[in-house]
Design a protein around this motif. Structure first.
Motif, short mmCIF file in Angstrom:
data_model
loop_
_atom_site.label_atom_id
_atom_site.label_comp_id
_atom_site.label_asym_id
_atom_site.label_seq_id
_atom_site.Cartn_x
_atom_site.Cartn_y
_atom_site.Cartn_z
N ALA A 65 1.40 -0.97 0.39
CA ALA A 65 0.37 0.67 -0.62
C ALA A 65 1.13 1.25 0.27
O ALA A 65 0.12 2.11 -0.62
N GLY A 78 -3.30 -5.07 -1.09
CA GLY A 78 -2.80 -4.26 -0.68
C GLY A 78 -2.82 -2.97 -1.69
O GLY A 78 -2.99 -1.73 -1.58
N THR A 79 -2.10 -3.68 -2.85
CA THR A 79 -1.94 -2.74 -4.01
C THR A 79 -3.20 -2.17 -4.47
O THR A 79 -3.19 -0.91 -4.99
N SER A 128 -5.19 0.27 -2.47
CA SER A 128 -4.88 1.96 -1.79
C SER A 128 -5.14 2.58 -3.03
O SER A 128 -4.69 4.07 -3.17
N SER A 170 -3.81 6.57 1.22
CA SER A 170 -3.14 5.63 1.17
C SER A 170 -2.44 4.95 3.14
O SER A 170 -2.38 3.16 3.29
N VAL A 176 -5.63 2.63 4.05
CA VAL A 176 -5.21 1.16 4.03
C VAL A 176 -4.32 0.55 4.58
O VAL A 176 -4.41 -0.34 5.11
#
Length: 378
Positions: free
Chosen positions: A214, A337-338, A341, A353, A356
């Motif tokens: 993130a 997470g990618t 975020s 971000s 998260v």
């Protein structure tokens, strides 16, 4: 194996400082370009699931050599891509094929004496982390001054040279599983059901890596805005700050052989929570980013090495399959997470971000507190 872990895992992270440049060249949004990083992580998780178990069934050296050919072809496809969709597909295949380091880690554990297992796993993992850090610096600098495609042309040369070294140097280990591929994959479910410490380690790893990703996948977008107005070179250089994580990986590997693993895990998660507090309060200054990166990297790697030492201590005859379960969970967490975020960045910017990343590690801490007392941490 330590050197190879770093050189191969780098393929998964070259794209992160380059996302802004790729978005501009293909005239797509930052959120769309962010899918490149997400698909690489998903590809890596799928490669771990479908390829790594084969290391218990076939001679690993043959699998690794065949995999190198796929890595080279996928890097080439990314380098010559003419639209964002080709980069999406090639990113997935880059991730899918660049799983070789996760064969090195079980080999290191399998070849080690019991009292040195944690130390040697930590050594290989420190090489892997250095590869992640240096890949960002390398791609950020090359991308800024030569172009993002040149990063991948150079990567092809690196992988080719190391592939030749693998043929010459890597020891060949005999398979430990005898049966069909279907039975091999079914055995993954068996270990998930019967090894509680594997389940808990997988949840912790997934949430920790999700938090880590993130930060790193939105950092480039953050740095392009005020007050930084920085390019991919600065985003890459900040990766060097995380070298503390590489040092921690080696040190924690030695500590796990003689210290209470629950204490190490709690300390690591708290370190990551503190890093996000710093990002939230001082994330618009380089000083805040640098201190936060150090804590985030050291925290993640400390938890990661401790998790893997626990996992590898349960069933030595199935190290590849145990590592598969753990690492598939790890990279599914990273891709989540990618993705999340990226969405949060589009809606709320930097603080999205931060929210998260903080949420992921808080959930990891809660999960550990709820279940660690019921699970034997080998």
């Amino acid at each position: 194996m330590t050197i190879g872990a770093g050189l191969i895992v780098a393929n998964n992270y070259y794209n992160q400082p380059l996302l802004g440049k790729i978005a501009r060249e293909f005239n797509v949004s930052e959120a769309t370009a962010n899918n490149i990083a997400m698909l690489t992580q998903i590809g890596y998780a799928m490669g771990l699931l479908l390829l790594i178990p084969l290391g218990d069934m076939f001679r690993r050296k043959k699998i690794i050599i065949a995999d190198f050919i796929v890595i080279i072809l996928s890097l080439l496809a990314f380098a010559v891509s003419t639209n964002i969709y080709i980069t999406f597909v090639s990113s997935f295949v880059i991730g899918f094929s660049s799983v070789v380091p996760q064969m090195f880690v079980p080999i290191a554990a399998q070849l080690s004496r019991p009292d040195e297992k944690g130390k040697n796993v930590g050594l290989v993992m420190s090489g892997l982390l250095v590869g992640i850090l240096v890949s960002r610096v390398f791609s950020g600098l090359i991308g800024e001054y030569w172009g993002w495609r040149e990063v991948y042309y150079i990567a092809i040369g690196i992988v080719t040279i190391f592939g030749i070294a693998i043929v010459i140097v890597l020891p060949d280990i005999k398979p430990t599983f005898h049966g069909t591929y279907l039975k091999l994959m079914q055995s993954l479910l068996h270990y998930i059901k019967t090894v509680p410490s594997l389940r808990l380690a997988s949840v912790r790893g997934a949430l920790g890596f999700g938090s880590f990703m993130a930060f790193w996948t939105t950092l480039t977008f953050h740095l392009e805005r005020p007050p930084f107005f920085a390019g991919s070179d600065i985003a890459g250089m900040l990766g060097l700050v995380g070298v503390g994580g590489a040092v921690a990986a080696s040190a924690v590997g030695r500590m796990t052989d003689r210290m209470n693993k629950n204490i190490l895990i709690v300390a690591a998660i708290i370190m990551m929570i503190v890093s996000w507090i710093i990002f939230g309060m001082w994330g618009f200054s380089y000083a805040g980013l640098i201190v936060g990166i150090i804590l985030l990297d050291v925290g993640l790697q400390s938890m990661h090495i401790t998790n893997q030492t626990i996992v590898f201590s349960t069933n030595p005859e199935a190290t590849n399959r145990l590592n598969t379960v753990y690492m598939v969970s790890y990279f599914i967490g990273g891709s989540l997470g990618t993705f999340i975020s990226g969405k949060a960045w589009n809606s709320f910017g930097w603080y999205g971000s931060v929210g998260v990343g903080t949420s992921f590690v808080l959930i990891a801490l809660i999960a550990h507190w709820l279940f660690a007392g019921k699970v034997k941490q080998h």
